[in-house]
Design an enzyme around this catalytic site. Structure first.
Site, PDB file in Angstrom:
ATOM      1  N   ALA A 196     121.924  39.287  60.223  1.00  0.00           N
ATOM      2  CA  ALA A 196     121.678  40.127  61.893  1.00  0.00           C
ATOM      3  C   ALA A 196     122.949  39.076  62.345  1.00  0.00           C
ATOM      4  O   ALA A 196     122.868  38.013  61.732  1.00  0.00           O
ATOM      5  CB  ALA A 196     119.987  39.862  62.486  1.00  0.00           C
ATOM      6  N   LEU A 244     116.478  34.941  64.854  1.00  0.00           N
ATOM      7  CA  LEU A 244     117.155  36.004  64.573  1.00  0.00           C
ATOM      8  C   LEU A 244     117.879  36.310  62.815  1.00  0.00           C
ATOM      9  O   LEU A 244     117.452  34.846  62.155  1.00  0.00           O
ATOM     10  CB  LEU A 244     119.216  36.171  64.644  1.00  0.00           C
ATOM     11  CG  LEU A 244     119.212  36.571  66.124  1.00  0.00           C
ATOM     12  CD1 LEU A 244     120.319  36.133  66.637  1.00  0.00           C
ATOM     13  CD2 LEU A 244     118.864  38.223  66.220  1.00  0.00           C
ATOM     14  N   ASP A 245     117.322  37.146  61.962  1.00  0.00           N
ATOM     15  CA  ASP A 245     117.797  37.050  60.651  1.00  0.00           C
ATOM     16  C   ASP A 245     118.551  36.753  60.275  1.00  0.00           C
ATOM     17  O   ASP A 245     119.817  36.680  61.202  1.00  0.00           O
ATOM     18  CB  ASP A 245     117.081  38.716  59.750  1.00  0.00           C
ATOM     19  CG  ASP A 245     115.902  38.988  60.404  1.00  0.00           C
ATOM     20  OD1 ASP A 245     114.440  38.365  60.217  1.00  0.00           O
ATOM     21  OD2 ASP A 245     115.387  40.550  60.340  1.00  0.00           O
ATOM     22  N   VAL A 246     118.913  36.905  58.748  1.00  0.00           N
ATOM     23  CA  VAL A 246     120.037  35.999  57.853  1.00  0.00           C
ATOM     24  C   VAL A 246     121.227  37.211  58.212  1.00  0.00           C
ATOM     25  O   VAL A 246     122.339  36.459  58.805  1.00  0.00           O
ATOM     26  CB  VAL A 246     119.806  35.534  56.852  1.00  0.00           C
ATOM     27  CG1 VAL A 246     120.999  35.399  56.265  1.00  0.00           C
ATOM     28  CG2 VAL A 246     118.837  33.835  56.738  1.00  0.00           C
TER      29      VAL A 246
END
Length: 292
Positions: free
Chosen positions: A42, A38-40
């Site tokens: 997100a 998961l992106d930072v």
């Protein structure tokens, strides 16, 4: 050795790797992996595999996932979300009716071009690293499946719509957002992204971690999920003592099961022994587990 799953909720502001490191410090020297970055910026479900469960991570990476995301219409950023630099703008903002109706166009098998700011490797280098250096990288379109897409809310004044989607592995929500906006004759980028489900793991029973939390090993053990949990809807065969020995040592093992099976698991004395396939009653192991 500990062998189980943990259903963590990753907050905004930390990387998936950072969350793994936090848990590692709590439970000690045990192998841990996560099922899908998961992106930072997100947030949402990030299943963690502990010990032998890491051998099953690919099953979760391949599993369906659900997201809730908010789109800001009228502009496009270089990385597809609100942290990026605005590179284009458009005055047209779709109507509420259009924002709802567009969903049906994307349900099914579609092609996506991954965003420049992605973890895909190009000649051994992550695409996002090349993008940060100002290098233009041409990424090939990929086939993904959108099982469901619906608009949950639309704010005309703020030019923001919130959507829910259920999708296949490899789906980029930032790309889906941009394509959706273009289909509405506008531009758009993600301002919020939350992953609500990965396979059997859902947000309503996830472990939330905050800086002030004193999460102990005992607490984590109580929240652990059995390693076989993600295999509940997959065919299982029970092995005899002789069959278990053969599988353990990589020898030919035959089961009294006539149908060919692409994927199944083998249980011995109630414990996961191996995963693999069955061809002409012969079991071909993909992974053998050290749980006995």
């Amino acid at each position: 050795m500990s062998n189980y799953w943990l259903n963590f909720y990753k907050p905004k502001g930390i990387s998936s790797a950072k969350l793994v490191n936090i848990v590692k410090k709590i439970i000690g020297k045990t192998k841990i992996g996560h099922a899908g970055t998961l992106d930072v910026e997100a947030e949402g479900i990030l299943p963690l595999a502990v010990g032998e469960a890491t051998k099953l991570i690919q099953l979760l990476i391949d599993a369906k996932k659900t997201y809730i995301f908010s789109v800001k219409f009228g502009a496009q950023t270089d990385n597809g979300d609100y942290t990026g630099k605005v590179i284009a703008s458009k005055n047209y903002i779709p109507s509420q009716e259009e924002a709802y109706a567009v969903c049906s166009k994307f349900i099914g098998n579609i092609k996506q071009i991954p965003p420049m700011f992605s973890a895909i490797k190009v000649n051994g280098i992550r695409a996002y690293k090349l993008a940060r250096e100002g290098k233009v990288v041409e990424l090939k379109p990929r086939n993904v499946t959108i099982y469901d897409l619906k608009c949950l809310n639309f704010d005309k004044e703020k030019a923001i719509a919130t959507y829910y989607t259920e999708c296949s592995k490899g789906t980029y929500i930032r790309t889906l957002t941009e394509d959706l906006a273009l289909s509405l004759q506008s531009l758009g980028f993600v301002i919020e992204l939350r992953r609500t489900q990965v396979g059997i793991f859902k947000e309503e029973n996830a472990i939330h971690i905050k800086a002030s939390d004193a999460i102990t090993k005992n607490f984590i053990d109580k929240k652990s999920i059995k390693i076989e949990a993600i295999l509940d809807d997959i065919l299982v065969l029970d092995a005899t003592d002789d069959q278990a020995q053969k599988i353990k040592y990589g020898q030919k093992c035959v089961f009294d099961y006539e149908e060919d099976v692409n994927f199944l698991w083998v249980r011995y004395n109630g414990t996961l022994l191996a995963i693999g396939s069955l061809n002409k009653s012969c079991f071909n192991s993909l992974r053998v587990f050290n749980l006995l």
